[in-house]
Design a protein around this motif. Sequence first.
Motif, mmCIF file in Angstrom:
data_model
loop_
_atom_site.group_PDB
_atom_site.id
_atom_site.type_symbol
_atom_site.label_atom_id
_atom_site.label_comp_id
_atom_site.label_asym_id
_atom_site.label_seq_id
_atom_site.Cartn_x
_atom_site.Cartn_y
_atom_site.Cartn_z
ATOM 1 N N PHE A 85 -17.653 17.175 -46.878
ATOM 2 C CA PHE A 85 -17.503 15.707 -46.860
ATOM 3 C C PHE A 85 -18.807 15.081 -46.362
ATOM 4 C CE2 PHE A 85 -13.059 16.929 -47.051
ATOM 5 C CZ PHE A 85 -12.606 16.059 -48.029
ATOM 6 N N ARG A 86 -19.687 14.802 -47.308
ATOM 7 C CA ARG A 86 -21.030 14.336 -46.959
ATOM 8 C C ARG A 86 -21.379 13.004 -47.591
ATOM 9 N NH1 ARG A 86 -23.535 20.418 -47.636
ATOM 10 N NH2 ARG A 86 -22.150 21.343 -46.056
ATOM 11 N N SER A 87 -20.339 12.256 -48.017
ATOM 12 C CA SER A 87 -20.584 10.926 -48.578
ATOM 13 C C SER A 87 -19.371 10.038 -48.329
ATOM 14 C CB SER A 87 -20.851 10.999 -50.086
ATOM 15 O OG SER A 87 -19.662 11.309 -50.791
ATOM 16 N N ARG A 88 -19.631 8.734 -48.302
ATOM 17 C CA ARG A 88 -18.547 7.754 -48.163
ATOM 18 C C ARG A 88 -17.538 7.908 -49.313
ATOM 19 N NH1 ARG A 88 -18.222 2.451 -46.172
ATOM 20 N NH2 ARG A 88 -20.471 2.433 -45.726
ATOM 21 N N ASP A 89 -18.061 8.037 -50.542
ATOM 22 C CA ASP A 89 -17.175 8.067 -51.706
ATOM 23 C C ASP A 89 -16.195 9.230 -51.632
ATOM 24 O OD1 ASP A 89 -18.385 5.822 -52.704
ATOM 25 O OD2 ASP A 89 -19.584 6.877 -54.213
ATOM 26 N N ARG A 90 -16.687 10.402 -51.267
ATOM 27 C CA ARG A 90 -15.783 11.568 -51.251
ATOM 28 C C ARG A 90 -14.743 11.441 -50.135
ATOM 29 N NH1 ARG A 90 -15.602 17.238 -49.692
ATOM 30 N NH2 ARG A 90 -14.228 18.220 -51.239
ATOM 31 N N ILE A 91 -15.141 10.952 -48.993
ATOM 32 C CA ILE A 91 -14.183 10.754 -47.895
ATOM 33 C C ILE A 91 -13.096 9.780 -48.309
ATOM 34 C CG2 ILE A 91 -13.919 9.740 -45.595
ATOM 35 C CD1 ILE A 91 -16.732 10.933 -44.969
ATOM 36 N N GLU A 92 -13.504 8.654 -48.866
ATOM 37 C CA GLU A 92 -12.514 7.636 -49.217
ATOM 38 C C GLU A 92 -11.676 8.073 -50.421
ATOM 39 O OE1 GLU A 92 -14.667 3.881 -49.284
ATOM 40 O OE2 GLU A 92 -14.233 3.687 -47.130
ATOM 41 N N GLU A 93 -12.246 8.872 -51.313
ATOM 42 C CA GLU A 93 -11.463 9.402 -52.439
ATOM 43 C C GLU A 93 -10.288 10.230 -51.926
ATOM 44 O OE1 GLU A 93 -11.797 12.721 -56.037
ATOM 45 O OE2 GLU A 93 -13.523 12.331 -54.741
ATOM 46 N N TRP A 94 -10.563 11.119 -50.974
ATOM 47 C CA TRP A 94 -9.500 12.009 -50.515
ATOM 48 C C TRP A 94 -8.508 11.324 -49.586
ATOM 49 C CZ3 TRP A 94 -7.646 16.159 -52.622
ATOM 50 C CH2 TRP A 94 -8.439 16.844 -53.531
ATOM 51 N N ILE A 95 -8.939 10.305 -48.894
ATOM 52 C CA ILE A 95 -7.977 9.498 -48.144
ATOM 53 C C ILE A 95 -7.019 8.819 -49.118
ATOM 54 C CG2 ILE A 95 -7.712 7.425 -46.717
ATOM 55 C CD1 ILE A 95 -10.249 8.268 -45.228
ATOM 56 N N GLU A 96 -7.578 8.295 -50.203
ATOM 57 C CA GLU A 96 -6.747 7.661 -51.238
ATOM 58 C C GLU A 96 -5.797 8.678 -51.881
ATOM 59 O OE1 GLU A 96 -6.453 4.513 -52.515
ATOM 60 O OE2 GLU A 96 -7.727 3.704 -50.935
ATOM 61 N N LEU A 97 -6.248 9.923 -52.023
ATOM 62 C CA LEU A 97 -5.435 10.950 -52.667
ATOM 63 C C LEU A 97 -4.358 11.518 -51.743
ATOM 64 C CD1 LEU A 97 -8.168 12.870 -54.707
ATOM 65 C CD2 LEU A 97 -6.312 11.461 -55.622
ATOM 66 N N GLY A 98 -4.384 11.118 -50.472
ATOM 67 C CA GLY A 98 -3.287 11.491 -49.599
ATOM 68 C C GLY A 98 -3.590 12.461 -48.481
ATOM 69 N N ALA A 99 -4.864 12.837 -48.297
ATOM 70 C CA ALA A 99 -5.187 13.692 -47.154
ATOM 71 C C ALA A 99 -4.858 12.957 -45.856
ATOM 72 C CB ALA A 99 -6.664 14.084 -47.180
#
Length: 247
Positions: free
Chosen positions: A82-96
């Motif tokens: 997790f080394r970018s804003r986009d990837r962090i927020e993507e997985w929060i949106e996906l339910g992590a």
Amino acid sequence: MILYPTIELRNGRCVSLTRGQIEEPEIWHVDPVEKAQEFAHAGAEWMHVTDFDAVQGGNANHDLVLRIIRGAGIPVQLGGGFRSRDRIEEWIELGAGRIVVGTLAAQNPHLVKELAERHPDQLVLAVDVWQGCVMIEGWKTKSAYSADGFLDSFKGTPFAAVIVTDVGADRSESDASLGTISALAERTNLPVIASGIVRTLDDISRLRLLGEVSGAIVGRALFNRTIDLKEALREARPDLAHVAEFI
């Protein structure tokens, strides 16, 4: 104390690593989604998933991780690359349930603080310690931070927790690892989760009796059956043992 039964993924398989040697994983021939459901059925409150392919920049496990999150039945704390804003927020949106950040926190602390404020109680800080220094990039690079300084630099940041790993730990160094984890736990008001130290029920008992540690990650010991998860959960939360009998 909360236990986090753990699945580590490499090329779609459950694996374990020895001292972070990602090139030579020990492979467990089990279905990752079924194993996640097994953790939930045993009574786990949370589970932890690390995607080692993502640590190396790959995306091969994306759909598998998503199936684990959606099928586990308990919240998933997700780490790996997790080394970018986009990837962090993507997985929060996906339910992590939570996202673990380590390298990004060392390289761009301002961004991580901003994201933690934006997503309170959903980011977890990884403090991977080797010889007193914080390791990054999958434990391959020594950062400029001492473990103490790294933790102190995020004082007041609304992380959900801090995961402390003694990278150099082995069976003969458990007392030293306990000391490292305990000392860092005393420096923060955040919940501290110990990683890489639980191999037996006695290790869980020792961590619980320390008092400062709020959780522990357990992986290999569950796969090689040196620990039974139901017994481990009772050891970690003896105050709830009488309740579990009626579930």
